[in-house]
Write an enzyme that holds these catalytic residues in place. Structure first.
Site, PDB file in Angstrom:
ATOM      1  N   SER A  86       0.848  -1.195   0.000  1.00  0.00           N
ATOM      2  CA  SER A  86       0.000   0.000   0.000  1.00  0.00           C
ATOM      3  C   SER A  86       0.876   1.235   0.000  1.00  0.00           C
ATOM      4  CB  SER A  86      -0.888   0.022   1.238  1.00  0.00           C
ATOM      5  OG  SER A  86      -0.137   0.401   2.391  1.00  0.00           O
ATOM      6  N   ASP A  87       0.342   2.346  -0.485  1.00  0.00           N
ATOM      7  CA  ASP A  87       0.977   3.624  -0.199  1.00  0.00           C
ATOM      8  C   ASP A  87       0.831   3.848   1.308  1.00  0.00           C
ATOM      9  OD1 ASP A  87       2.261   6.043  -0.453  1.00  0.00           O
ATOM     10  OD2 ASP A  87       1.074   6.705  -2.160  1.00  0.00           O
ATOM     11  N   CYS A  88       1.629   4.745   1.831  1.00  0.00           N
ATOM     12  CA  CYS A  88       1.734   4.821   3.291  1.00  0.00           C
ATOM     13  C   CYS A  88       0.428   5.283   3.931  1.00  0.00           C
ATOM     14  CB  CYS A  88       2.907   5.696   3.682  1.00  0.00           C
ATOM     15  SG  CYS A  88       4.464   4.900   3.243  1.00  0.00           S
TER      16      CYS A  88
END
Length: 767
Positions: free
Chosen positions: A295-297
């Site tokens: 995932s993106d952060c």
């Protein structure tokens, strides 16, 4: 590379301490590296058996973990597990254009105080040099491995950014290779291969693990209050498969990337990190990803807390993992996955699948193979970072990317005829600005002022305090005075991260603040030629400068990296003949009336919507995709290309008896359906130099096909009068196909026009 003893005594002395610190602490029980060969207990574990397959080793490791331990391996910051001899590991490192200090997995220290900082990808892409893309990746991975060996970096780097630069206002466009799907795909494959390739005979091993991001249709950060965290990108299947997906497909299928990162935004109402069709269906199912999906952060946290996509945090954890997410940058899955399993929303086998993908990636990287100094690339150390050859490549990359947009004959400059040069503008003495974002500490800087001053005597005036350029009259007057008394003026303006960056999109395409006033005042005051240099990621409407007789030449230099000033001087003084081409369209300011949130690529004549990017845009441009001049001239002549190509359909195909606009771009008729295009390119001028050959095709007007699209590109270097033959192999179903209204790739039948510059050739595609 054969294992060898490290040639850096200071590094050896510091290694254990640094590795412990990289794990967030150290004590007698904390393992320094996994599967320490000196520990007989660990040697008996199946996951430490280097002769077994990565899948078998990962399965053994998973079988030894409790559920509580398993969920700790779903997040980027993984704690040590001393009972199995596994050290802490941080997955998040960045290497967009060099090893970066963004991300907690990497840091600099007195042992390695900096790393080579290449140009931002938007400028590197302007070189249209696939060999260069890979060469940069190889250097970055060497430096990354060298830093890993002394405990300063991880092995998983969340780069490159291969989103399409769809809208010129996007703050992160600077991180991308531009607006064209083919160029972006070629960049992705080249850079990823350079990062990951562990050499011949290495099998499935990885040098470092790259990550193509942000999947998918992500190109709005913060525009007029619309934020990426809650933006729903409404995208047709045609636009998705025609524009946004191809770079990711190439990255996975052709580049064999180890990871894909899903984005914050929703696509057609579903968060990308919770979209099973996009993750399990496309990335892992259709494209056969050999790696992990991250995932993106905090994306999982975002889909729950900001998008309110699920009712409970356990639902958010469950839907993401079941969709195909393997790793959560952040803490959300560590906090809520156990409860999701206990509530029956998620099975433990789902967790096993996710962490297995993560473990296999680490196995391929050698993380579970013991002391990294005794492994391939173990001999790399601090002396392999910031080498003279690495720094020279950064300078060469900037030189190859710089684009000459206008020249009335003033360039190249001559050191013999210039007694004084006025160097003016808020970016004239730029240092940090040159390395853009997702940066690391560079080896050193050469500012434009330093680069130019190494050739001729200079007088410097900033003209403005910063790129915001509030218009200080005293600074403006001093700049004009300097220009009036100099033999030549170089005016360096543009942007920096205060104007365009992650979480900040632009609302205007004009030069910031009073920069247009500064440019006009200095140009009017100049007693000699005035050279305008634009330092930026995104494009600007500089129509006033393009049409001004007072401005002799214009160059765009992107964010040119640590050696940017030297590269700018190399081009201005003719030590390097410019061959860069624009990787994006430069639109007029009137384009800003189009909402950035309108994701449609194709024009809509009924509403006046002009479309986007050179492939579809129907409006006026300041400069076009592919524009770029040289100090010499090149002539093209077609040597050979077919006038007609027959598609051999299988017996019984409907299009043998019916009149079809197109046929499927897959199946038996596509096998070996290809032809060659040979071009003779001659340097017809008086200076040697590189030349970028861009081959475009204009397909028949069916299925909303683009007006033209890039089929291929090559770089050739020719001395005056020298000629060479450039060959392109055109795969009909891959290169001449278009995407129809339902997202299916089709080969349009009829007349296709191939063009290189002013040269055009028509071929007929028939069944």
């Amino acid at each position: 590379m054969a294992a060898a003893a490290p040639p850096f005594p200071a590094a050896v002395a510091a290694l254990l301490l640094l590795l412990c610190l990289s794990g967030g602490g150290c004590n007698a029980q904390t393992p320094v590296f996994a599967c320490d060969a000196s520990n007989a207990t660990l040697a008996a574990y199946g996951f430490c058996n280097r002769s077994a397959t990565a899948a078998a080793r990962a399965a053994d490791l998973v079988s030894r973990l409790t559920l509580a331990e398993k969920v700790g391996f779903l997040v980027d910051k993984q704690a040590a597990l001393p009972r199995l001899g596994i050290p802490a590991y941080e997955w998040w490192s960045e290497a967009l254009h060099g090893v970066s200090y963004v991300g907690p997995g990497t840091r600099f220290s007195p042992l390695v105080p900096g790393a080579t900082s290449f140009p931002q990808p938007i400028l590197t892409a302007a070189s249209f040099n696939a060999t260069l893309f890979r060469a940069i990746g190889e250097v970055v991975s060497n430096e990354a491995r060298a830093m890993h060996n002394v405990g300063l970096a991880g092995l998983t780097f969340w780069s490159p950014n291969i989103n399409i630069f769809r809208d010129p206002r996007w703050g992160r466009g600077q991180e991308t290779p531009g607006e064209d799907p083919l160029l972006t795909s070629k960049y992705a494959v080249g850079y990823v291969t350079g990062l990951q390739d562990a050499g011949s005979g290495a099998g499935d091993s990885l040098k470092v693990a790259a990550c193509c991001k942000h999947y998918t249709a992500y190109d709005v950060d913060n525009w007029k209050g619309v934020e990426r965290y809650t933006f729903n990108a409404v995208v047709s299947q045609q636009d998705l498969d025609d524009t946004f997906q191809p770079p990711f497909k190439s990255c996975v299928v052709d580049g064999n990337v180890a990871s894909v990162m899903c984005s914050y935004n929703q696509v057609n109402g579903t968060p990308t990190c919770a979209d099973k069709d996009l993750l399990s269906g496309v990335i892992r199912g259709d494209w056969k990803l050999n790696g992990y999906i991250s995932s993106d952060c905090d994306s999982v946290d975002v889909l729950y807390n900001k998008q309110h996509y699920t009712k409970t945090p356990e639902d958010a954890a469950a839907i993401s993992i079941k969709a195909g997410l393997d790793l959560n940058c952040g803490t959300f899955l560590a906090q809520h996955t156990v409860a999701a399993v206990q509530a029956g929303k998620l099975s433990e086998s789902d967790v096993d699948r996710a962490i297995t993908n993560n473990f296999i990636t680490l196995m391929r990287l050698g993380f579970f193979d013991g002391d990294p100094r005794k492994l391939p690339f173990g001999s790399l150390g601090p002396s392999d970072v910031c080498t003279s050859s690495n720094q020279e490549l950064a300078r060469e990359a900037a030189r190859q990317g710089i684009v000459l947009l206008k020249n009335n004959g003033a360039l190249p400059l001559s050191t013999k005829s210039i007694k004084s040069m006025a160097v003016i503008g808020p970016n004239a003495n730029a240092s940090f600005t040159m390395i853009g974002n997702y940066e690391g500490t560079p080896c050193k800087y050469t500012t434009p002022l330093q680069g130019l001053g190494a050739n001729v005597a200079t007088v410097y005036q900033p003209g403005c305090t910063n790129v915001g350029c509030s218009g200080n009259s005293l600074q403006l007057a001093a700049a004009a005075k300097a220009a009036a008394s100099a033999d030549v003026t170089v005016l360096i303006v543009g942007a920096d991260q205060s104007i365009e960056r992650e979480s900040l999109d632009r609302t205007s395409l004009l030069l910031p603040g009073q920069q247009p006033r500064l440019v006009s005042a200095v140009a009017n005051a100049s007693s000699g030629p005035c050279i305008l240099v634009i330092m930026s990621g995104g494009p600007f409407d500089i129509s006033f400068a393009k049409s001004s007789d007072k401005i002799a030449a214009i160059l765009w230099v992107g964010y040119p990296g640590e050696a940017g000033g030297a590269a700018i001087a190399d081009v201005l003084f003719g030590y390097h003949n410019p061959s860069g081409r624009l990787p994006v369209t430069w639109y007029p300011e009137s384009f800003t009336k189009i909402p950035m949130t309108d994701m449609r690529m194709r024009p809509d004549p009924s509403t006046g919507y002009p479309g986007r990017t050179y492939r579809f845009y129907t409006g006026d441009t300041v400069y076009a995709f592919g524009d770029g001049l040289s100090y010499t001239s090149f002539a093209h002549r077609l040597v050979s290309a077919p006038a007609q190509v027959a598609v051999q359909l299988l017996e019984g195909h409907a299009c043998l008896t019916e009149q079809c606009l197109s046929v499927e771009a897959e199946g038996g008729h596509c096998e070996n359906l290809a032809f060659d295009v040979h071009l003779r390119v001659r340097n017809a001028g008086t200076l040697g130099g590189g030349h970028t050959v861009l081959l475009f095709s204009s397909p028949p007007p069916v299925h909303g096909a683009p007006a033209k699209h890039l089929l291929g590109f090559q770089k050739v270097s020719l001395e005056p009068g020298q000629a060479g033959v450039v060959a392109f192999k055109v795969d009909v179903c891959r290169d001449l196909s278009v995407v129809d209204e339902l997202g299916n790739r089709k080969v349009a039948l009829g007349s296709h026009t191939l063009h290189v510059g002013d040269l055009k050739h028509t071929l007929d595609l028939r069944v």
